[in-house]
Write an enzyme that holds these catalytic residues in place. Structure first.
Site, PDB file in Angstrom:
ATOM      1  N   TYR A 117      50.248  90.206  97.387  1.00 56.17           N
ATOM      2  CA  TYR A 117      49.825  89.300  96.354  1.00 56.17           C
ATOM      3  C   TYR A 117      50.081  87.744  96.721  1.00 56.17           C
ATOM      4  CZ  TYR A 117      50.821  87.516  91.482  1.00 56.17           C
ATOM      5  OH  TYR A 117      50.789  86.776  90.229  1.00 56.17           O
ATOM      6  N   LYS A 143      45.552  90.781  96.276  1.00 57.22           N
ATOM      7  CA  LYS A 143      45.430  90.053  94.967  1.00 57.22           C
ATOM      8  C   LYS A 143      45.579  88.669  95.117  1.00 57.22           C
ATOM      9  CE  LYS A 143      47.748  89.445  90.172  1.00 57.22           C
ATOM     10  NZ  LYS A 143      47.741  87.868  90.406  1.00 57.22           N
TER      11      LYS A 143
END
Length: 320
Positions: A143, A173
């Site tokens: 992330y 992400k």
């Protein structure tokens, strides 16, 4: 190596954590929330306990309970449930990763630790590797959100050779506006079957052109149907229509950003649109004002987000 049952693609809703007025987690509405995402928004993948879900404002026990509830209520309804297990403590991240595997989650994601920060790629990789190893059967996603973590290591650099260190790595992400970095992530990893999930909702169309395979975002909780229409237009190579959808979505996001937009306001909008009470955020965040909610409601109505009928005519002036 851990392989997902199918590649994570399309829209992924960054779920909100519903709370009572007293600041306790309201587990009772999560089943209704699942049905709303699937039936009303057409979104069947979720990202739990991330920024939108106030994951880092929850205790480890609460994060475990929230993850369990989403996995349980999403069974046979959701395609993939990804649990964010990032924390400042390596041990807590490992505990949450192991727990995610035990409850049957479809993958885990981790942000860079952001207080005592890793300043080099190798140090960050070593941290992520230890978390991934706690759940060796689960797909692992990084992330990347440097604006919040302060960790400025480029994602392109991080991905170089990452499978040698983290064999369960399946994707990224990417919650940053640096499309050069994002584009190079895609370009330099074309031989890999990574999921490139873009995390800046208002720029999604640009990321699709760069090769994004999907998107994780808060607005897909209540604008999922509209964004799916944009994805469909893009897939059909109707780029003019896709652009019209993106501009319309941008109008709303641009409007609320000027008012002050974050997790608190996302909760207010989701309550307004879905009818499911999301409650207030947890301190230090403050509840969205009535003025904000009223203004957001008026803007949604002015944009006619229930129909989008004028978009097919290329009418970019309507509702502005």
């Amino acid at each position: 190596m851990a392989f997902p049952k199918k590649k994570l693609q399309g829209l992924v809703a960054a779920t909100i954590t519903p709370m009572t007025e007293n600041g306790e987690i309201n587990f009772s509405v999560i089943g209704q929330y699942v049905d709303y995402l699937v039936k009303e928004q057409g979104v069947k993948n979720i990202f739990v306990n991330g920024t939108t879900g106030e994951g880092l404002s929850l205790s480890v026990s609460e994060r475990r309970q929230v993850a369990e509830e989403w996995v349980t209520k999403g069974k046979d309804k959701l395609d993939q449930v990804i649990i964010h297990v990032g924390a400042l403590s390596l041990k807590e991240s490992q505990e949450l990763a192991q727990h995610a595997a035990e409850i049957g989650a479809d993958g885990i994601a981790v942000i860079a630790p952001f207080f005592l920060k890793p300043w080099t790629k190798d140090i960050l990789i070593n941290f992520l590797k230890e978390v991934a190893a706690a759940a060796p059967a689960l797909p692992f996603y990084y992330y990347h959100i440097p604006a919040l973590t302060g960790v400025k290591i480029r994602a392109e650099e991080l991905l170089d050779g990452i499978l040698d260190k983290i064999p369960t790595f399946q994707g990224l992400k990417f919650s940053d506006t640096d499309l050069l970095d994002f584009g190079q992530c895609v370009d330099q990893n074309r031989q890999q079957q990574f999921a490139f999930l873009f995390g800046v909702d208002e720029q999604l169309l640009s990321a699709l052109v760069m090769g994004a395979t999907g998107a994780v975002g808060s607005t897909y909780n209540y604008l999922g149907k509209k964004t799916n229409q944009m994805l469909e237009a893009f897939e059909q190579k109707d780029f003019s229509l896709a652009l019209n959808y993106q501009f319309c979505i941008q109008r709303f996001i641009n409007f609320v950003v000027k008012l002050g937009f974050g997790v608190s306001q996302t909760k207010a909008i989701m309550t307004l649109v879905s009818g499911i009470p999301m409650g207030p955020p947890r301190l230090p965040l403050q509840k969205a004002s009535r003025e904000f909610t009223d203004s957001a409601e008026a803007k949604l109505k002015s944009l006619d987000f229930l129909s989008f009928t004028d978009l097919k005519d290329g009418n970019l002036e309507a509702g502005s």
